[in-house]
Scaffold this active site. Structure first.
Site, PDB file in Angstrom:
ATOM      1  N   TYR A   1       0.815  -1.213   0.000  1.00 23.39           N
ATOM      2  CA  TYR A   1       0.000   0.000   0.000  1.00 23.39           C
ATOM      3  C   TYR A   1       0.851   1.268   0.000  1.00 23.39           C
ATOM      4  O   TYR A   1       0.310   2.369  -0.001  1.00 23.39           O
ATOM      5  CB  TYR A   1      -0.907   0.037   1.230  1.00 23.39           C
TER       6      TYR A   1
ATOM      7  N   LYS B   1       3.569 -14.134   5.844  1.00 16.60           N
ATOM      8  CA  LYS B   1       3.895 -15.126   4.808  1.00 16.60           C
ATOM      9  C   LYS B   1       5.425 -15.219   4.740  1.00 16.60           C
ATOM     10  O   LYS B   1       6.040 -15.085   3.680  1.00 16.60           O
ATOM     11  CB  LYS B   1       3.278 -14.665   3.472  1.00 16.60           C
TER      12      LYS B   1
ATOM     13  N   ASP C   1      -2.410 -17.737   4.648  1.00 20.36           N
ATOM     14  CA  ASP C   1      -3.376 -18.656   4.036  1.00 20.36           C
ATOM     15  C   ASP C   1      -3.956 -19.609   5.079  1.00 20.36           C
ATOM     16  O   ASP C   1      -5.166 -19.853   5.122  1.00 20.36           O
ATOM     17  CB  ASP C   1      -2.762 -19.413   2.844  1.00 20.36           C
TER      18      ASP C   1
ATOM     19  N   ASP D   1      -6.159  -6.131   5.110  1.00 17.14           N
ATOM     20  CA  ASP D   1      -7.286  -5.720   4.277  1.00 17.14           C
ATOM     21  C   ASP D   1      -8.152  -6.929   3.933  1.00 17.14           C
ATOM     22  O   ASP D   1      -9.379  -6.914   4.097  1.00 17.14           O
ATOM     23  CB  ASP D   1      -6.725  -5.072   2.996  1.00 17.14           C
TER      24      ASP D   1
END
Ligand code: NAD
Length: 361
Positions: A124, A191, A224, A248
């Site tokens: 972002y 991640k 995930d 988000d």
């Protein structure tokens, strides 16, 4: 005492839901001097920017604002006004509680978790290079020089910066929030198995910070696996501290656990300024029809009232929303459809606000 608050109605469903929110807040008796300011595509013609300086000046003066959603053009056009506001005031912590309510239409019961999303960096940051630009060529030279396989020449590139200082402050915020609100556990969402440099740094800092909070349980989870865990057993989660993009996505997922986007409030918090807004966007598909659910905006106002020290009024609003939804006879179409599969007998945005007002103790 009268509080000065900037109100940015936004566009799409923004004007409808902020007007409903304003009536509910006023019905509590709390005195607010609303400084109404417009931003977004609607002011481009007049000011040449979707976020004019006088809007920023107003927020700078009051230090507190509540807004409706503002549309961002997809792919081209101006950058997000919402992201620009977060950057301008360094609103680094986005706090999004997701709490089940009786009659919220969700398949889940008793969900009670909070997302703390880093709001200022990650993908972002807005550092992007178009396909065919000289910067892409330069970056590819750098990649090759570092001994790595160059990327495709027709690539566009978005840069993902993650810093030590900003990782530390968001994780500290999450732990302080957990302590203040009597929460038991913080989960760091990342991640780092794939993005070892950026997410790896974030995870390392999160682990360091966690050692200073032995009273709060800490674990980390790959994003995930987090999504699957949230769908299978949301009760395993308490506070989730997320990098910007994961935050988000996970926010919308969690809104789905508590009845949908119309239910999920939020706050963007910085050292000096706080701006309150729901998780959802401007919902152009339902704008102007008096059918949007204003609950997320109303609950964002309850968070604003907490911030202003008006905790009794905030709790009265939350109780009135709970009572209205539990009663179930005056709810908006999104809730009714989830509950019964039919939109028969639903009320509009403003009528729902009237029902909430009638339930105010
Ligand atoms: P959205 O959140 O606006 O809508 C997604 C779906 O949820 C739509 O079907 C919509 O009708 C429904 N929905 C959303 N809010 C609802 C409500 N209060 N009551 C009932 N249904 C509701 O997401 P989108 O369509 O992807 O985005 C629309 C625009 O909003 C885009 O321009 C996006 O950039 C912008 N946006 C703004 C903000 C913000 O202002 N902070 C946040 C997210 C998206």
């Amino acid at each position: 005492m009268t509080h000065d608050v900037v109100l940015i109605p936004g566009d799409g469903i923004g004007p409808e839901i902020t007007s409903a929110m304003r009536r509910v807040v006023e019905a509590t008796g709390v005195q607010i001097n609303w400084n109404v300011q417009d931003a977004g595509a609607g002011v481009m013609g007049e000011y040449g920017t979707p976020l004019p300086e006088h809007v920023l000046e107003a927020v700078r003066a009051t230090k507190v604002a509540i807004k409706g959603p503002i549309t961002t053009p997809v792919g081209t056009g101006f950058r997000s006004v919402n992201v620009a506001l977060r950057k301008e005031f360094d609103l680094y912590a986005c706090v999004r509680p997701c709490l089940s309510q009786p009659g919220d239409g969700s398949r889940y019961r008793d969900v009670d978790l909070v997302i703390v999303r880093e709001n200022t960096e990650d993908l972002y940051a807005g550092i992007e290079f178009d396909e065919g630009s000289p910067e892409v060529v330069e970056l590819n030279k750098l990649v090759e020089a570092s001994g790595q396989k160059p990327f495709a020449a027709d690539s566009a590139i978005s840069i993902k910066p993650i810093s030590i200082a900003r990782s530390r402050r968001i994780v500290e915020y999450a732990f302080e929030y957990a302590r203040r609100c009597g929460r038991k556990k913080v989960t760091c969402v990342h991640k780092a198995n794939i993005m070892k440099a950026t997410d790896g740094l974030y995870l390392r800092i999160a682990r360091e910070v966690a050692e200073r909070y032995p009273d709060i349980e800490f674990n980390d989870k790959i994003v995930d696996a987090t999504c699957m865990g949230l769908v299978q057993e949301p009760h395993d989660f308490d506070v989730l501290v997320c990098l910007n993009l994961y935050g988000d996505i996970v926010s919308d997922l969690c809104a789905g656990l508590v009845g949908g986007l119309g239910m999920a409030p939020g706050a963007n918090i910085g050292a000096d300024v706080a701006i309150f807004e729901p998780t959802h966007g401007s919902a152009p598909d339902i704008a102007g029809k008096d059918i949007a659910n204003p609950t997320a905006e109303i609950l964002s106002a309850a968070m604003l009232l907490d911030h202003l020290g008006e905790t009794d009024a905030a709790e009265r609003i939350r109780a009135a929303v709970r009572a209205t939804l539990a009663e179930g006879s005056q709810v908006t179409g999104d809730v009714q459809r989830a509950l019964t599969g039919s939109a028969e007998g639903v009320v509009g945005t403003q009528e729902y606000a009237d029902a909430v007002i009638s339930h105010l103790a």
